[in-house]
Design a protein around this motif. Structure first.
Motif, PDB file in Angstrom:
ATOM      1  N   TYR A   1     -13.286 -18.528   4.369  1.00 19.48           N
ATOM      2  CA  TYR A   1     -13.463 -18.839   5.794  1.00 19.48           C
ATOM      3  C   TYR A   1     -13.000 -20.269   6.088  1.00 19.48           C
ATOM      4  O   TYR A   1     -12.247 -20.512   7.045  1.00 19.48           O
ATOM      5  N   TYR A   2     -13.445 -21.211   5.263  1.00 16.62           N
ATOM      6  CA  TYR A   2     -13.042 -22.605   5.470  1.00 16.62           C
ATOM      7  C   TYR A   2     -11.526 -22.761   5.391  1.00 16.62           C
ATOM      8  O   TYR A   2     -10.904 -23.412   6.244  1.00 16.62           O
ATOM      9  N   ILE A   3     -10.911 -22.204   4.346  1.00 17.60           N
ATOM     10  CA  ILE A   3      -9.466 -22.354   4.183  1.00 17.60           C
ATOM     11  C   ILE A   3      -8.723 -21.787   5.387  1.00 17.60           C
ATOM     12  O   ILE A   3      -7.755 -22.382   5.883  1.00 17.60           O
ATOM     13  N   ALA A   4      -9.178 -20.639   5.875  1.00 16.80           N
ATOM     14  CA  ALA A   4      -8.534 -20.026   7.044  1.00 16.80           C
ATOM     15  C   ALA A   4      -8.610 -20.943   8.261  1.00 16.80           C
ATOM     16  O   ALA A   4      -7.624 -21.092   8.995  1.00 16.80           O
ATOM     17  N   THR A   5      -9.763 -21.571   8.473  1.00 14.56           N
ATOM     18  CA  THR A   5      -9.882 -22.486   9.621  1.00 14.56           C
ATOM     19  C   THR A   5      -8.987 -23.702   9.424  1.00 14.56           C
ATOM     20  O   THR A   5      -8.367 -24.182  10.375  1.00 14.56           O
ATOM     21  N   TRP A   6      -8.904 -24.206   8.195  1.00 14.60           N
ATOM     22  CA  TRP A   6      -8.060 -25.374   7.918  1.00 14.60           C
ATOM     23  C   TRP A   6      -6.580 -25.049   8.078  1.00 14.60           C
ATOM     24  O   TRP A   6      -5.772 -25.939   8.354  1.00 14.60           O
TER      25      TRP A   6
ATOM     26  N   GLY B   1      -5.524 -23.081  10.431  1.00 13.83           N
ATOM     27  CA  GLY B   1      -5.282 -22.872  11.852  1.00 13.83           C
ATOM     28  C   GLY B   1      -5.458 -21.454  12.343  1.00 13.83           C
ATOM     29  O   GLY B   1      -5.054 -21.139  13.476  1.00 13.83           O
ATOM     30  N   TYR B   2      -6.054 -20.576  11.552  1.00 12.64           N
ATOM     31  CA  TYR B   2      -6.329 -19.224  12.025  1.00 12.64           C
ATOM     32  C   TYR B   2      -7.368 -19.268  13.148  1.00 12.64           C
ATOM     33  O   TYR B   2      -8.199 -20.187  13.212  1.00 12.64           O
ATOM     34  N   SER B   3      -7.335 -18.285  14.013  1.00 12.50           N
ATOM     35  CA  SER B   3      -8.328 -18.193  15.080  1.00 12.50           C
ATOM     36  C   SER B   3      -9.700 -17.956  14.466  1.00 12.50           C
ATOM     37  O   SER B   3      -9.815 -17.549  13.298  1.00 12.50           O
ATOM     38  N   GLU B   4     -10.733 -18.156  15.252  1.00  9.48           N
ATOM     39  CA  GLU B   4     -12.097 -17.987  14.751  1.00  9.48           C
ATOM     40  C   GLU B   4     -12.322 -16.563  14.240  1.00  9.48           C
ATOM     41  O   GLU B   4     -12.916 -16.362  13.175  1.00  9.48           O
ATOM     42  N   GLU B   5     -11.839 -15.573  14.961  1.00 10.30           N
ATOM     43  CA  GLU B   5     -12.068 -14.186  14.542  1.00 10.30           C
ATOM     44  C   GLU B   5     -11.252 -13.849  13.292  1.00 10.30           C
ATOM     45  O   GLU B   5     -11.732 -13.147  12.399  1.00 10.30           O
ATOM     46  N   GLU B   6     -10.026 -14.356  13.217  1.00 13.87           N
ATOM     47  CA  GLU B   6      -9.222 -14.140  12.005  1.00 13.87           C
ATOM     48  C   GLU B   6      -9.873 -14.832  10.808  1.00 13.87           C
ATOM     49  O   GLU B   6      -9.921 -14.278   9.702  1.00 13.87           O
ATOM     50  N   ALA B   7     -10.358 -16.053  11.028  1.00 10.83           N
ATOM     51  CA  ALA B   7     -11.016 -16.786   9.938  1.00 10.83           C
ATOM     52  C   ALA B   7     -12.246 -16.029   9.467  1.00 10.83           C
ATOM     53  O   ALA B   7     -12.527 -15.966   8.261  1.00 10.83           O
ATOM     54  N   TYR B   8     -12.978 -15.442  10.414  1.00 11.09           N
ATOM     55  CA  TYR B   8     -14.144 -14.646  10.030  1.00 11.09           C
ATOM     56  C   TYR B   8     -13.723 -13.456   9.174  1.00 11.09           C
ATOM     57  O   TYR B   8     -14.349 -13.155   8.149  1.00 11.09           O
ATOM     58  N   ASP B   9     -12.667 -12.759   9.589  1.00  9.88           N
ATOM     59  CA  ASP B   9     -12.190 -11.603   8.813  1.00  9.88           C
ATOM     60  C   ASP B   9     -11.780 -12.016   7.400  1.00  9.88           C
ATOM     61  O   ASP B   9     -12.036 -11.301   6.426  1.00  9.88           O
TER      62      ASP B   9
END
Length: 353
Positions: free
Chosen positions: A147-152, A154-162
């Motif tokens: 989740y952290y890597i996805a947010t870093w 630049g993925y959207s919040e919902e993509e980062a959650y997935d």
């Protein structure tokens, strides 16, 4: 009086301007040194400096900002919920061949929502570095780190959650691997390792049977694939590996290296980051690996460490020339680990907070 820079203490007053070997002015004469000033002198490879005679003074130790206790309590509660949910998901998957996606959602989403407000991933890992069942603890760590890597990235919040959820479920196929193999303290036989490798296929099948999210299922199937085609189960190459799988692979390797298992002692967190950096040249996808390292390193500043000398200290600065050998304050001394032989002085462990 002339003093070696590593022997300076906060409060010392320099008696002459400080310049590095290239003639660049670093500090003014009369500066009362702070921790960050001493770090700057070390960074510029200045060995000795003249200071005014010392009067009685106390060292100003670095203190890390404390986390909100309310947030810590909330994260702890959500972690326990995710742990119980993971245990239930594995059990149901083994017994029925599928799992309730609602349970997965209710177990992981609250944790993901809470850690989105908790920027210090290092502190989180230290908080949950317990001796609980490795498989469940590892699944939660991989979910959090994915989740952290996805947010870093630049993925959207919902993509980062997935992507975080993909990490949370990436090892669910291990429910079908015999415990005597998973928990074997010695080296696996070739046949046993082939059995363990099947957890990727089992995970894909279980997730596809339980959800309609192909990307999350692919993360379970591909998280042991490597960019050079040396992974398993399909020996895929870079362009063939789903981006979610590439992210989960980074989180999976880091969590595995920094967690005690029945057959392997855990590595220190900085040692594991250095190994990740090495693996980013051919094995792990460089983009998520480097994003992970860049975002993790600042969170080590202020952390207590145990050195191989037996001394305890505090990381006060990351070394720009060697990211994995920081500047450590031990009492009133400063130790630049990039200048030390690893056989003599290195970080053995980051201490629990």
């Amino acid at each position: 009086m002339k003093v070696h820079v590593s022997d300076l203490i906060p409060g010392d007053q320099i008696e002459q301007d400080a310049f590095n070997s290239h003639g660049v002015h670093i500090l003014r004469k009369g500066t009362a040194l702070r921790t960050q000033d001493i770090a700057k002198l070390l960074q510029h490879n200045i060995d000795f400096i003249e200071i005014a005679p010392r009067e009685e003074q106390s060292s100003i130790a670095y203190e890390a900002p404390s986390e909100s206790q309310d947030l810590v309590d909330k994260v702890t509660s959500q972690y326990e919920l995710a742990f119980e949910g993971c245990e239930a998901l594995f059990s149901e998957a083994l017994q029925t061949g599928s799992f309730d996606e609602v349970v997965a959602e209710e177990s992981f989403r609250p944790l993901a929502h809470t850690i989105s407000k908790h920027k210090d991933a290092v502190s989180l890992l230290l908080m949950f570095n317990s001796d609980d069942d490795y498989t469940y603890r590892h699944s939660i760590q991989v979910g959090m780190l994915s989740y952290y890597i996805a947010t870093w990235l630049g993925y959207s919040e919902e993509e980062a959650y997935d992507i975080g959820k993909a990490g949370y479920l990436h090892d669910i196929g291990k429910c079908k691997i015999p415990k005597e193999i998973l928990e074997k303290p010695g080296k696996l036989t070739k046949e046993e390792f082939e059995t363990v490798k099947l957890h990727t296929v089992y995970g894909y099948e279980l997730i596809r049977e339980s959800t309609d999210n192909e990307a999350i299922a692919l993360a379970a199937l591909q998280h042991h694939e490597r960019m050079d085609g040396s992974g398993y189960p399909q020996r895929l190459y870079e362009d063939e590996i789903h981006p979610y799988s590439q992210i989960c692979a980074v989180a999976d390797v880091y969590s595995a290296m920094t967690t005690t298992r029945v057959y392997q002692s855990r590595q220190s967190m900085l040692t594991a980051l250095r190994e990740l950096h090495r693996l980013s040249f051919g094995k792990l996808s460089a983009k998520p690996t480097h994003a992970f390292i860049e975002q993790m390193l600042p969170n080590f500043i202020g952390k207590k460490v145990l050195l191989t000398t037996g001394e305890q200290g505090t990381i006060v600065m990351n070394n720009p020339s060697n990211y994995f050998c920081p500047l450590v304050q031990v009492g009133s001394r400063f130790i630049d680990l990039s200048r030390e032989s690893e056989d003599e002085t290195a970080i053995r462990d980051i201490l629990q907070i």
